[in-house]
Structure formats: C-alpha cells, structure tokens
Design an enzyme around this catalytic site. Sequence first.
Site, mmCIF file in Angstrom:
data_model
loop_
_atom_site.group_PDB
_atom_site.id
_atom_site.type_symbol
_atom_site.label_atom_id
_atom_site.label_comp_id
_atom_site.label_asym_id
_atom_site.label_seq_id
_atom_site.Cartn_x
_atom_site.Cartn_y
_atom_site.Cartn_z
ATOM 1 N N LYS A 178 11.146 -15.842 -1.009
ATOM 2 C CA LYS A 178 10.999 -15.900 0.444
ATOM 3 C C LYS A 178 9.555 -15.523 0.767
ATOM 4 O O LYS A 178 9.214 -14.346 0.781
ATOM 5 C CB LYS A 178 11.981 -14.894 1.096
ATOM 6 C CG LYS A 178 12.412 -15.225 2.523
ATOM 7 C CD LYS A 178 11.318 -15.139 3.554
ATOM 8 C CE LYS A 178 10.749 -13.769 3.729
ATOM 9 N NZ LYS A 178 9.608 -13.781 4.701
ATOM 10 N N CYS A 288 -4.316 -4.816 -0.024
ATOM 11 C CA CYS A 288 -3.650 -3.538 -0.274
ATOM 12 C C CYS A 288 -4.556 -2.559 -1.000
ATOM 13 O O CYS A 288 -4.276 -1.371 -1.055
ATOM 14 C CB CYS A 288 -2.397 -3.770 -1.100
ATOM 15 S SG CYS A 288 -2.755 -4.607 -2.647
ATOM 16 N N GLU A 384 -2.850 2.996 7.004
ATOM 17 C CA GLU A 384 -3.431 1.840 6.322
ATOM 18 C C GLU A 384 -3.991 0.924 7.399
ATOM 19 O O GLU A 384 -3.253 0.451 8.257
ATOM 20 C CB GLU A 384 -2.376 1.114 5.503
ATOM 21 C CG GLU A 384 -2.910 -0.113 4.785
ATOM 22 C CD GLU A 384 -1.852 -0.810 3.957
ATOM 23 O OE1 GLU A 384 -0.705 -0.936 4.421
ATOM 24 O OE2 GLU A 384 -2.163 -1.229 2.822
HETATM 25 N N1 LIG Z 1 0.759 -3.487 -3.505
HETATM 26 C C1 LIG Z 1 0.488 -4.769 -3.420
HETATM 27 O O1 LIG Z 1 0.309 -5.480 -4.433
HETATM 28 C C2 LIG Z 1 0.369 -5.413 -2.076
HETATM 29 C C3 LIG Z 1 -0.157 -6.701 -2.014
HETATM 30 C C4 LIG Z 1 -0.253 -7.305 -0.744
HETATM 31 C C5 LIG Z 1 0.164 -6.643 0.417
HETATM 32 N N2 LIG Z 1 0.675 -5.395 0.300
HETATM 33 C C6 LIG Z 1 1.071 -4.666 1.499
HETATM 34 O O2 LIG Z 1 1.769 -5.535 2.405
HETATM 35 C C7 LIG Z 1 1.495 -5.138 3.753
HETATM 36 C C8 LIG Z 1 0.975 -6.319 4.552
HETATM 37 O O3 LIG Z 1 1.783 -7.459 4.329
HETATM 38 P P1 LIG Z 1 2.897 -7.858 5.395
HETATM 39 O O4 LIG Z 1 2.447 -7.556 6.776
HETATM 40 O O5 LIG Z 1 3.340 -9.243 5.095
HETATM 41 O O6 LIG Z 1 4.067 -6.833 5.018
HETATM 42 P P2 LIG Z 1 5.575 -6.865 5.531
HETATM 43 O O7 LIG Z 1 6.270 -5.814 4.769
HETATM 44 O O8 LIG Z 1 5.647 -6.851 7.006
HETATM 45 O O9 LIG Z 1 6.138 -8.314 5.066
HETATM 46 C C9 LIG Z 1 6.133 -8.651 3.706
HETATM 47 C C10 LIG Z 1 7.249 -9.667 3.476
HETATM 48 O O10 LIG Z 1 8.481 -9.044 3.791
HETATM 49 C C11 LIG Z 1 9.198 -9.820 4.735
HETATM 50 N N3 LIG Z 1 9.965 -8.899 5.569
HETATM 51 C C12 LIG Z 1 9.580 -8.282 6.712
HETATM 52 N N4 LIG Z 1 10.569 -7.497 7.180
HETATM 53 C C13 LIG Z 1 11.615 -7.626 6.304
HETATM 54 C C14 LIG Z 1 12.931 -7.074 6.218
HETATM 55 N N5 LIG Z 1 13.392 -6.215 7.144
HETATM 56 N N6 LIG Z 1 13.717 -7.431 5.166
HETATM 57 C C15 LIG Z 1 13.261 -8.294 4.226
HETATM 58 N N7 LIG Z 1 12.031 -8.849 4.240
HETATM 59 C C16 LIG Z 1 11.225 -8.514 5.275
HETATM 60 C C17 LIG Z 1 8.143 -10.582 5.487
HETATM 61 O O11 LIG Z 1 8.696 -11.750 6.073
HETATM 62 C C18 LIG Z 1 7.165 -10.908 4.369
HETATM 63 O O12 LIG Z 1 7.596 -12.038 3.653
HETATM 64 C C19 LIG Z 1 0.461 -4.048 3.664
HETATM 65 O O13 LIG Z 1 1.074 -2.784 3.747
HETATM 66 C C20 LIG Z 1 -0.130 -4.234 2.271
HETATM 67 O O14 LIG Z 1 -0.683 -3.051 1.744
HETATM 68 C C21 LIG Z 1 0.776 -4.751 -0.915
HETATM 69 O O1 LIG Z 2 -3.460 -7.154 -1.337
HETATM 70 C C1 LIG Z 2 -3.095 -6.952 -2.462
HETATM 71 C C2 LIG Z 2 -3.594 -7.731 -3.624
HETATM 72 O O2 LIG Z 2 -2.831 -7.376 -4.749
HETATM 73 C C3 LIG Z 2 -5.064 -7.466 -3.789
HETATM 74 S S1 LIG Z 2 -5.724 -8.218 -5.203
HETATM 75 O O3 LIG Z 2 -5.817 -9.654 -4.947
HETATM 76 O O4 LIG Z 2 -4.804 -7.956 -6.338
HETATM 77 O O5 LIG Z 2 -7.047 -7.581 -5.422
#
Ligand SMILES: NC(=O)c1ccc[n+]([C@@H]2O[C@H](COP(=O)([O-])OP(=O)(O)OC[C@H]3O[C@@H](n4cnc5c(N)ncnc54)[C@H](O)[C@@H]3O)[C@@H](O)[C@H]2O)c1
Ligand SMILES: O=C[C@H](O)CS(=O)(=O)O
Length: 482
Positions: A178, A288, A384
Amino acid sequence: MISQQTSELLTQINSYCETNKTEANFPVRNPATGEEITVVPECTADITRAFIKRAKAAQPDWAALTAQQRANILKKWHALILQNQDALGELLTLEQGKPIAEAKGEIGFGASFIEWFAEEGKRAYGDIVPPNMPDKRLLVIKQPIGVVGAITPWNFPNAMITRKVAPALAAGCSIILKPSEDTPLSAIALRILASEAGIPEDIFQIVTSSHGAEIGEVLTSHEDIRKISFTGSTQVGKLLMRQSADTLKKLSLELGGNAPFIVFNDADIDGAVSAAMISKFRNSGQTCVCANRILVQSGVYETFVEKFKSAIAKLQIGNGLSTETSLGPVINQKAFEKVSRLIKDAEDKGAEVTRLHTSLPEGNFIAPTMISNVTNEMDISSEEIFGPVAPIFSFETEEEAITIANSTQYGLASYFWTKDLARAWRVSEKLETGMVGLNQGLISSEAAPFGGIKESGMGREGSKYGLDDYLEIKYISMGGIA
Ligand SMILES: NC(=O)c1ccc[n+]([C@@H]2O[C@H](COP(=O)([O-])OP(=O)(O)OC[C@H]3O[C@@H](n4cnc5c(N)ncnc54)[C@H](O)[C@@H]3O)[C@@H](O)[C@H]2O)c1
Ligand SMILES: O=C[C@H](O)CS(=O)(=O)O
C-alpha cells in the site's frame, strides 16, 4: 516539461489503472503546481482481502523456485528500472516534487536494493549443528515467512518500496504493497516493469488507496498476512504494532527521526557545512535522516553560521522538473502548515529566524530557513521538522553535546564532525541512534543496515541483515541415525 518517454510511461500507468479500475478513484497531484496528474483506483478493504487470498495461493510456487531462478527475474527487473531511469525520475518528481537530479538518483538507489537482494537471496544459509546424541542430526534451515503486507511513505516513492519488495521476493515471499496516497504512480510504474521482468502478478500486488487506515486495518488483522513492513511516522508505526498484536505478526518498522548534526571545534568546517547542507535540505528536508538539530561547539559557532548562511543563500527554489532547482516544494498543504507552525512558534518564543530568499513560487514552497537562539521551550527543538528549516544550537563540551543529542525519543541517525580519533570512537558509541555518520552527511547504502532504535523503529533494511526480516528459522532434529 516532461519527456516523450515519461508521457509513454504515464500512458502505461493509465492503462494499468483502467485494467484494475474500481468503483471509485482518487487524484494524484503535482505538489509544485497543485495540478492533477491522473487518477488511480480507490481499492477497498474487500479488494485487499481478495489480493491477500491470491498472494497466499501464489506464494508456494514462487518459494519453490530456486534462489537463482528468483535472482534471475529480479535482475531483469533491476535492468528494466535502470533502462527507464530518466522517465521514472521525471514521474517521481511530478508526483513528489523533489529536484529531478535527486529523483533520478533515487531511482538508481532504489534499483540497488533489487540487485543487492537478488544475490543475498542465494545466501539464506542454514546450519548443521553438532548433535547432542550420537544417533541424532540437528539441522537449521531458513524459509520464507509467507505473505507480507507493506505500507510505504511519500518521501521516497521508489526506494522505500524496493527496499521492502526486493528482500521479500528474494526470500520467496509474496507481498501486498500500500503506497502513499500522495505518490502511488512510482509504485504502479515499478509493478509494470515487474511484469515485464516476469514477476507474477499475484506475487507483488499494489493496493492504491486514499484510506490508509482502512487498508492498514485489513493488513494488520488478516491471519494470512504473516509480516508487516512499514515505513512512515512513529505515530502510525505504533498503531500498526498494536493492530498486529492479535495475529502476532512479525514487524519491520522504519519510523521517524530527529537527527543531531554535531560540529566540534576541530572539525573540517567547510566539509561540515557542505554535509549539513545535504543532510538538511535534501528532498526539501523531507527525509527521515535529515539533520533536525545542528549542534555547533562554541569555538567555531560564528564561523559555521556565516558559512552555512552563505550556502543556504545559493539554494535555487522552484519546480523540481527544472534542472536549475535545488529545493522543491513540500509535499502538500498539511506539511506546509506544520513546518510554518514550527517556525512561528520558535519566533514567538524568541528565536532568531533567518530567511535568505525573499521571493517564492506560488504553492507549498517554504524558504530554506536557519533558526538560532533556539531553546528547549520551542517545539522545533523536539519535533521532527520534515521541512527546509535548520535549528542551530551552540554547546561547550562533548558531554553536553551528547546529552542534547540523546534527549529525544527518536534514535534513527546522527552525525558528527571531528578529526580526533579517540573522540570519534567515544561519541559514536555514546550516540543513541541506529546509524552514525562520522565526517559525512549522506549515510544510506544498500550494503549497510538501515534502521533505528528507541521510537525510530525495529528491524534493518538493506545489508546482509535485511533478508532475515523476511525469513523464518526452522530447526529439524533427525533421530534414529545409528
Ligand atoms: N525510517 C525510515 O526509513 C523512514 C523513511 C521515510 C519516512 N519515514 C518517516 O515517515 C514520516 C513521513 O512519511 P508520511 O507522512 O507518509 O508518514 P505516515 O505515517 O503519515 O504515512 C506513511 C504511510 O502510512 C499510511 N498510513 C497513514 N495512516 C495510517 C493508518 N492509520 N493505518 C495504516 N496506514 C496508514 C499512509 O497512507 C502512508 O502510506 C516521517 O516521520 C519520516 O521520518 C521514515
Ligand atoms: O527518508 C528516509 C530514507 O530512508 C532516507 S534515505 O534515502 O535512506 O537516505
């Protein structure tokens, strides 16, 4: 503004959406202009359950292939992605907004996980254990976990997907993905190329939906889903963990971050400034592992701030499709409002806010901003940010820097700059993060274990560890061997 190849790819995506059409659909918009790019199917809970049934039925045959046979198919997928790198990059910028060079870079980065795990899948080694009785033989084998549910974010619409799909398929699993409602087109493009490579339709299925919670509820509660792999916010990660408890699913959680970027007096200042610019402003600060708090030791604070300001002033803000652009928009109005709120809160509480760009394009564009005189009372010191805003803190001692750095519930990435070898070891070992960047600002690699501790998640993606998240260990005790 887009190439003929990208237009053709969009035509293929629309054909895919027509073939997989549902009663409703939802729009995908260009974050730089707000224009609708296309619409995609609004998959329902029932459709998701049907996908799970198909994934369960197809998985045994996929697992029965040899690791080399799966590797051969994955390598074809890898080659097709690289052949289409420019169009996939333009498509990514269209729906996510990042500068085109970053987008094309992400395509190559995403493809690297497919190449890596095509090979890693051949190294799912077991063990022969010295028996505790003469007539026994003790064996350990590794088997695919089964059907995987994956949920991914919008900030890396290609690489966050391949970082899950590649190890899952290499291990012999089937996967239902998804993607984010903001960036589903990159996922569909990957599925189109997967078909060309020979990946069976039911082995890698995509649920496009603007109702993430509804789909998440199905994936986390369905008994045939044996694992959830999630990348996204800590808040949603915790929710998915709770929802997965009743069916005791295995979890990989790649969650939020709050990375400290520490500059000691003995640092290479020019190197530190350059790395801070990359770490802070890549993808408009929407990664992230972005530097979320920049800590500069007092002896070099003024020098660093002046050089950092000069570098910020050189950023070119605009539409990511222009090769001149080095800073695109944030993903949507909600993100714009959140980052704007953090800046205003800091300013209202006495911070010094430095904006070096007077004119901005219309839409969700935020000027790259440096904030100094930051105090712990300001939300920006603990949240964040996920935007092009750099809070700068001064510190006196190494101990003070480590205390500040660790004073967050997050533990994903951290960075620090020093030429002192002893300090390099001390600080690396004391920072409470899953990843540490020493004298650099870009740490991600398919060959290295990506992941966090504390409330930044669990499990690792990439590296020799990444395959284990999609395997189960089975112990076989063979008796009667006289
Ligand atoms: N650690 C990592 O590798 C990494 C990488 C990229 C992003 N992130 C984190 O993701 C966040 C930003 O991304 P975002 O805004 O898409 O995050 P988000 O958690 O809002 O959404 C992520 C995914 O989850 C889905 N989602 C949202 N609410 C949900 C629910 N209640 N149940 C199931 N699925 C749900 C969204 O549709 C999307 O596909 C930041 O906190 C960032 O740090 C972490
Ligand atoms: O936002 C999270 C990603 O994992 C960053 S990176 O592309 O791995 O540097």
